[in-house]
Write a protein that holds these residues in place. Structure first.
Motif, PDB file in Angstrom:
ATOM      1  N   TRP A  20      48.564  40.100  30.293  1.00  0.00           N
ATOM      2  CA  TRP A  20      47.188  38.354  31.134  1.00  0.00           C
ATOM      3  C   TRP A  20      46.623  40.215  32.021  1.00  0.00           C
ATOM      4  O   TRP A  20      46.782  41.104  32.593  1.00  0.00           O
ATOM      5  N   VAL A  21      44.815  39.699  31.486  1.00  0.00           N
ATOM      6  CA  VAL A  21      43.848  40.943  32.627  1.00  0.00           C
ATOM      7  C   VAL A  21      42.575  39.584  32.856  1.00  0.00           C
ATOM      8  O   VAL A  21      42.797  38.761  32.729  1.00  0.00           O
ATOM      9  N   ALA A  22      42.311  40.249  34.536  1.00  0.00           N
ATOM     10  CA  ALA A  22      41.100  39.692  35.061  1.00  0.00           C
ATOM     11  C   ALA A  22      39.983  39.685  34.570  1.00  0.00           C
ATOM     12  O   ALA A  22      39.834  40.522  33.623  1.00  0.00           O
ATOM     13  N   SER A  23      39.537  38.294  34.601  1.00  0.00           N
ATOM     14  CA  SER A  23      37.950  37.904  34.176  1.00  0.00           C
ATOM     15  C   SER A  23      36.862  38.208  35.559  1.00  0.00           C
ATOM     16  O   SER A  23      37.562  38.701  36.071  1.00  0.00           O
ATOM     17  N   GLU A  29      42.078  34.570  34.826  1.00  0.00           N
ATOM     18  CA  GLU A  29      42.916  35.568  33.907  1.00  0.00           C
ATOM     19  C   GLU A  29      42.721  34.894  31.958  1.00  0.00           C
ATOM     20  O   GLU A  29      43.019  33.851  32.351  1.00  0.00           O
ATOM     21  N   ARG A  30      42.740  36.094  31.099  1.00  0.00           N
ATOM     22  CA  ARG A  30      42.446  35.764  30.069  1.00  0.00           C
ATOM     23  C   ARG A  30      43.793  36.360  28.806  1.00  0.00           C
ATOM     24  O   ARG A  30      43.937  37.427  29.889  1.00  0.00           O
ATOM     25  N   SER A  45      40.616  33.406  22.935  1.00  0.00           N
ATOM     26  CA  SER A  45      41.586  33.367  24.301  1.00  0.00           C
ATOM     27  C   SER A  45      42.258  32.726  25.179  1.00  0.00           C
ATOM     28  O   SER A  45      42.300  31.590  24.234  1.00  0.00           O
ATOM     29  N   VAL A  47      43.603  31.361  28.794  1.00  0.00           N
ATOM     30  CA  VAL A  47      42.803  31.555  29.845  1.00  0.00           C
ATOM     31  C   VAL A  47      43.884  30.497  31.438  1.00  0.00           C
ATOM     32  O   VAL A  47      43.807  29.809  30.624  1.00  0.00           O
ATOM     33  N   ARG A  48      43.609  30.892  31.978  1.00  0.00           N
ATOM     34  CA  ARG A  48      44.538  30.747  33.623  1.00  0.00           C
ATOM     35  C   ARG A  48      43.754  30.466  34.518  1.00  0.00           C
ATOM     36  O   ARG A  48      43.001  31.859  35.005  1.00  0.00           O
ATOM     37  N   TYR A  49      43.283  29.387  34.969  1.00  0.00           N
ATOM     38  CA  TYR A  49      43.084  29.527  36.535  1.00  0.00           C
ATOM     39  C   TYR A  49      43.843  29.213  37.275  1.00  0.00           C
ATOM     40  O   TYR A  49      44.468  28.426  36.922  1.00  0.00           O
ATOM     41  N   GLN A  50      43.399  29.738  38.217  1.00  0.00           N
ATOM     42  CA  GLN A  50      44.892  29.855  39.187  1.00  0.00           C
ATOM     43  C   GLN A  50      43.472  27.958  40.218  1.00  0.00           C
ATOM     44  O   GLN A  50      42.507  27.614  39.681  1.00  0.00           O
ATOM     45  N   SER A  53      39.783  27.390  41.377  1.00  0.00           N
ATOM     46  CA  SER A  53      39.245  28.330  41.080  1.00  0.00           C
ATOM     47  C   SER A  53      36.953  27.808  39.649  1.00  0.00           C
ATOM     48  O   SER A  53      38.177  26.296  39.288  1.00  0.00           O
TER      49      SER A  53
END
Length: 220
Positions: A20-23, A29-30, A45, A47-50, A53
């Protein structure tokens, strides 16, 4: 940026390989599965939303395809929980967000310039599914060069994939195997046109996202 950019080669990212890397947007993150370009990229990708977000409003000149894997993804058109498939054609725009957090599978800049179809499909609606031999299929989109569906296979069943125009799959539930390789939930695979594969559903069966036909033009 180039990630799995040679479409003539098999590409695999297993669930264990996720990095996972920050967008550029805080709280998002993605995992980059394949990519050609920087922030305006042809990209696939996770993609993970906190929670809480939000992205600024932006356009998608090359279109966007989304499958919601968990949580709730929202944009101008509504709120979408797990199993929703969204297809936004080239020229569309929106402001994506997630109040409670979400995990989505996203494909950008991968549609034909003339495509105009918008899709909103709840794949958890049993009416969208039908039986085809030993598997169940939920069709999502079809054109002359691309077919998209979810497919569900029982324990030990062969998972036959038409790779004539290339294929791409994401394991949504259960497990796939090929020889000694195992592909758990969250694993992604891209197969070039004509690639031979011998995939089998795991002991608990398997459900996959499957796209076929779309890679032929990339290596013609």
């Amino acid at each position: 940026m180039l990630i799995h950019s040679d479409f003539s080669r098999r590409a695999v990212v297993t669930a264990e390989d996720h990095r996972w890397v920050a967008s550029p947007q805080p709280g998002v993150e993605r995992v980059m599965l394949d990519r050609i370009g920087a922030e305006r990229a042809r990209a696939t990708s996770l993609v993970r939303y906190q929670p809480n977000s939000i992205f600024p409003t932006h356009g998608h000149p090359g279109g966007e395809e989304i499958l919601v894997l968990s949580g709730t993804f929202s944009d101008d058109s509504g709120d979408y929980g797990p199993g929703w498939y969204l297809r936004n054609p080239p020229g569309s725009s929106h402001q994506p967000s997630s109040l409670d957090g979400a995990l989505i599978f996203v494909k950008l800049w991968q549609m034909a310039a003339g495509e105009s179809t918008t899709v909103r499909a709840n794949t958890r609606d049993s009416a969208l599914w039908h039986r085809a031999g030993d598997k169940e299929v939920c069709p999502l989109y079809e054109s002359s060069h691309e077919q998209v569906s979810l497919q569900r296979f029982p324990s030990g069943a062969p998972v036959r994939v038409d790779t004539q125009g290339g294929a791409e799959l994401l394991v949504l539930d259960g497990q796939l195997s090929e020889g000694h390789e195992r592909f758990a939930r969250g694993s992604w695979m891209r197969l070039p046109p004509g690639h031979s594969c011998a995939l089998t559903a795991g002991a608990a069966g398997v459900t996959i996202y499957l796209k076929t036909g779309h890679l032929a033009v990339l290596i013609a």
